[in-house]
Design a protein around this motif. Sequence first.
Motif, short mmCIF file in Angstrom:
data_model
loop_
_atom_site.label_atom_id
_atom_site.label_comp_id
_atom_site.label_asym_id
_atom_site.label_seq_id
_atom_site.Cartn_x
_atom_site.Cartn_y
_atom_site.Cartn_z
N GLU A 1 0.84 -1.26 -0.01
CA GLU A 1 -0.09 -0.05 0.02
C GLU A 1 0.76 1.32 -0.11
OE1 GLU A 1 -2.92 0.14 3.37
OE2 GLU A 1 -3.15 -2.15 2.85
N ILE A 2 1.87 1.24 0.82
CA ILE A 2 2.89 2.53 0.88
C ILE A 2 3.47 2.69 -0.45
CG2 ILE A 2 4.84 3.41 2.20
CD1 ILE A 2 3.68 1.67 4.57
N ILE A 3 4.09 1.57 -1.01
CA ILE A 3 4.69 1.47 -2.04
C ILE A 3 3.90 2.19 -3.23
CG2 ILE A 3 5.65 0.24 -3.99
CD1 ILE A 3 6.52 -1.77 -1.71
N LEU A 4 2.56 1.63 -3.51
CA LEU A 4 1.74 1.93 -4.60
C LEU A 4 1.58 3.67 -4.37
CD1 LEU A 4 -0.85 -0.82 -4.76
CD2 LEU A 4 0.84 0.00 -6.38
N ASP A 5 1.29 3.98 -2.98
CA ASP A 5 1.06 5.67 -2.94
C ASP A 5 2.16 6.38 -3.01
OD1 ASP A 5 -1.64 5.40 -2.53
OD2 ASP A 5 -1.63 5.29 -0.38
N ALA A 6 3.17 6.02 -2.59
CA ALA A 6 4.71 6.61 -2.76
C ALA A 6 4.96 6.84 -4.32
CB ALA A 6 5.83 5.89 -2.32
N ARG A 7 4.63 5.86 -4.95
CA ARG A 7 4.74 5.87 -6.49
C ARG A 7 3.89 7.06 -7.25
NH1 ARG A 7 3.57 1.98 -11.26
NH2 ARG A 7 5.19 2.60 -12.84
N GLU A 8 2.50 6.83 -6.73
CA GLU A 8 1.76 7.65 -7.20
C GLU A 8 1.70 9.12 -6.82
OE1 GLU A 8 -1.67 9.55 -9.11
OE2 GLU A 8 -1.04 7.39 -9.34
N PHE A 9 2.35 9.21 -5.53
CA PHE A 9 2.68 10.70 -5.20
C PHE A 9 3.69 11.41 -5.85
CE2 PHE A 9 0.96 9.71 -0.52
CZ PHE A 9 -0.34 9.63 -1.14
N SER A 10 4.67 10.51 -6.25
CA SER A 10 6.06 10.87 -6.97
C SER A 10 5.70 11.43 -8.34
CB SER A 10 6.96 10.00 -6.96
OG SER A 10 6.82 8.67 -7.69
N ASP A 11 4.68 10.56 -9.00
CA ASP A 11 4.15 10.79 -10.36
C ASP A 11 3.24 12.27 -10.31
OD1 ASP A 11 3.82 10.07 -13.19
OD2 ASP A 11 1.74 9.93 -12.83
N GLN A 12 2.48 12.58 -9.35
CA GLN A 12 2.02 13.58 -9.27
C GLN A 12 2.83 14.94 -9.14
OE1 GLN A 12 -1.36 13.55 -6.53
NE2 GLN A 12 -2.03 11.63 -6.89
N VAL A 13 3.69 14.66 -8.20
CA VAL A 13 4.79 15.71 -8.13
C VAL A 13 5.60 16.36 -9.52
CG1 VAL A 13 7.00 16.46 -6.99
CG2 VAL A 13 5.08 15.52 -5.61
N ALA A 14 5.98 15.23 -10.23
CA ALA A 14 6.56 15.26 -11.38
C ALA A 14 5.66 15.88 -12.28
CB ALA A 14 7.20 13.99 -11.80
N GLU A 15 4.67 15.54 -12.44
CA GLU A 15 3.58 16.06 -13.22
C GLU A 15 3.28 17.49 -13.03
OE1 GLU A 15 0.28 13.42 -14.29
OE2 GLU A 15 1.73 11.98 -15.23
N ARG A 16 3.02 17.82 -11.58
CA ARG A 16 2.91 19.17 -11.14
C ARG A 16 4.10 19.94 -11.68
NH1 ARG A 16 -0.31 23.02 -11.18
NH2 ARG A 16 0.15 24.51 -9.90
N MET A 17 5.22 19.40 -11.57
CA MET A 17 6.37 20.27 -12.03
C MET A 17 6.36 20.76 -13.39
SD MET A 17 9.57 18.35 -9.86
CE MET A 17 10.94 19.41 -10.30
N ARG A 18 5.97 19.41 -14.12
CA ARG A 18 5.80 19.99 -15.66
C ARG A 18 4.85 20.95 -15.98
NH1 ARG A 18 9.27 20.28 -18.43
NH2 ARG A 18 8.42 19.50 -20.27
N ALA A 19 3.80 21.09 -15.28
CA ALA A 19 2.66 21.94 -15.47
C ALA A 19 3.19 23.18 -15.05
CB ALA A 19 1.70 21.58 -14.51
#
Length: 162
Positions: free
Chosen positions: A46-64
């Motif tokens: 569960e932690i792994i899945l959320d950490a991966r999702e959160f990292s993707d959200q941060v990276a996509e926010r950075m691109r935005a």
Amino acid sequence: MQASETLSDNLQSVLVDLIELHVQGKQAHWSVVGKNFRDLHLQLDEIILDAREFSDQVAERMRALDAMPDGRSETVTKATHLPKFPDGEVDTTETVTLITERLDATVDNMRKVHDEVDEEDPTSADLLHAFIEKLEQYSWMVSAENRKPRKRSAGKSAHRTS
């Protein structure tokens, strides 16, 4: 909106910790042994899945924000705030401690950069709020595995009566 260097650096700092949390969580998932193995093994997923999702959200926010995320392994290794994870099999009790420390380190960094992020981009700060809430919940739930119940104060009963 275009991110300033400070905002970009702060989000990058969060990104590398989330990536490292994902990687170390996976290592813990593979190396954990001992009492309550299955429950901890599944909780780590569960932690792994959320950490991966959160990292993707941060990276996509950075691109935005027209910033460039850097999730390369050498960047993550160099910049993470998380301590290294030990090699070999790790007992469940020690794994609980190690993962709690890494969750807390990730949250500590988010809290450290939060105010500067919020000042420039409240939307990015909102992401941090959600991540902090979930990671602190995981920290509490994982660490509870090693906790002993607190002693009750004298004069307090187990059940309140009105």
